[in-house]
Design an enzyme around this catalytic site. Structure first.
Site, short mmCIF file in Angstrom:
data_model
loop_
_atom_site.label_atom_id
_atom_site.label_comp_id
_atom_site.label_asym_id
_atom_site.label_seq_id
_atom_site.Cartn_x
_atom_site.Cartn_y
_atom_site.Cartn_z
CG ASP A 18 -2.00 -1.09 1.15
OD1 ASP A 18 -1.90 -1.95 0.25
OD2 ASP A 18 -2.92 -1.10 1.98
CE LYS A 53 -3.99 -4.04 1.22
NZ LYS A 53 -4.86 -3.16 2.01
CB CYS A 86 -2.07 -2.74 5.18
SG CYS A 86 -3.81 -2.25 5.09
C1 VGL Z 1 -4.74 0.74 5.66
C2 VGL Z 1 -6.37 1.51 7.07
C3 VGL Z 1 -7.33 1.37 6.09
C4 VGL Z 1 -3.30 0.40 5.44
C5 VGL Z 1 -5.69 0.58 4.66
O1 VGL Z 1 -2.85 0.32 4.28
O2 VGL Z 1 -2.58 0.20 6.45
N1 VGL Z 1 -5.10 1.19 6.86
N2 VGL Z 1 -6.97 0.90 4.88
#
Ligand code: VGL
Ligand code: ZN
Length: 204
Positions: free
Chosen positions: A8, A106, A151
């Site tokens: 991410d 995702k 994540c």
């Molecule tokens: C994430 C919160 C919501 C992350 C993704 O990538 O850590 N955290 N969506």
């Protein structure tokens, strides 16, 4: 064979983004220097539809960062982030895309969040990352990215449960740190689950 999994590293998780990870931008040059040392490189992208159930905006009356129940699972409510086809969902522009072998999306199901790059939070849906790694002849995975305490943590715990020898590259991650110490606690949880916690210098 070693695989690097980039979790991410997207605009909305960088300073100025919708769900900014403090100093998240600091990892990008570090990650660009790590990439050439790995024969296999995968990335995940948080990729939410606008009606995603993790967005506080889709639950009128519920406060940002409160925890509700979403289809039987506890769900923390986030700001709207990483909406499909918006600039916030793009991989960081400074991230070197030339060696990304495959990107896994995702969080696409509005009814369930997906912190891990392997499975959604109810483990109903797999992203295909596990089978793809196996098919590439990978024997060991190294994980870095954003955010350490969400994540990255979930990805590492799933990797271990799936049987991958797993290393988290601590200084190539940053955490949201809603509570100070969340990242350190997450790294300790990963270590206790069987992950090696290493620094960039030790794995390059
Ligand atoms: C994430 C919160 C919501 C992350 C993704 O990538 O850590 N955290 N969506
Ligand atoms: Zn998300």
């Amino acid at each position: 064979m070693r695989a690097l999994i980039l979790v991410d590293i997207q605009n909305d998780f960088l300073p100025g983004g919708a769900l900014a990870v403090p100093r998240g931008d600091e990892i990008i040059s570090v990650v660009n220097r790590l990439i050439p040392g790995f024969p296999v490189v995968a990335a995940s992208r948080d990729w939410h539809p606008p009606d995603h159930g993790s967005f506080a905006a889709n639950h009128p009356g519920q406060a940002l960062y409160s925890v509700i129940e979403l289809n039987g699972l506890p769900q923390k409510l986030w700001p709207v982030h990483c909406v499909q086809h918006t600039p916030g969902a793009d991989l960081a522009a400074a991230l070197d895309p030339s060696r990304l072998d495959r990107v896994f999306l995702k969080g696409v199901d509005p009814a369930i969040d997906s912190y891990s790059a392997f499975f959604d939070n109810a483990r109903r849906r797999a992203t295909g990352l596990h089978e793809w790694l196996a098919g590439r002849g990978v024997s060991e995975v190294f994980v870095c990215g954003l955010a350490t305490d969400y994540c990255v943590r979930f990805t590492v715990l799933d990797a271990i449960e799936l049987g991958w020898p797993t290393t988290v590259i601590a200084d190539a991650c940053r955490g949201l740190e809603a509570q100070p110490g969340d990242s350190a606690r997450a790294l300790e949880t990963m270590r206790q689950a069987g992950a090696r916690v290493r620094q960039v210098m030790e794995v390059s």
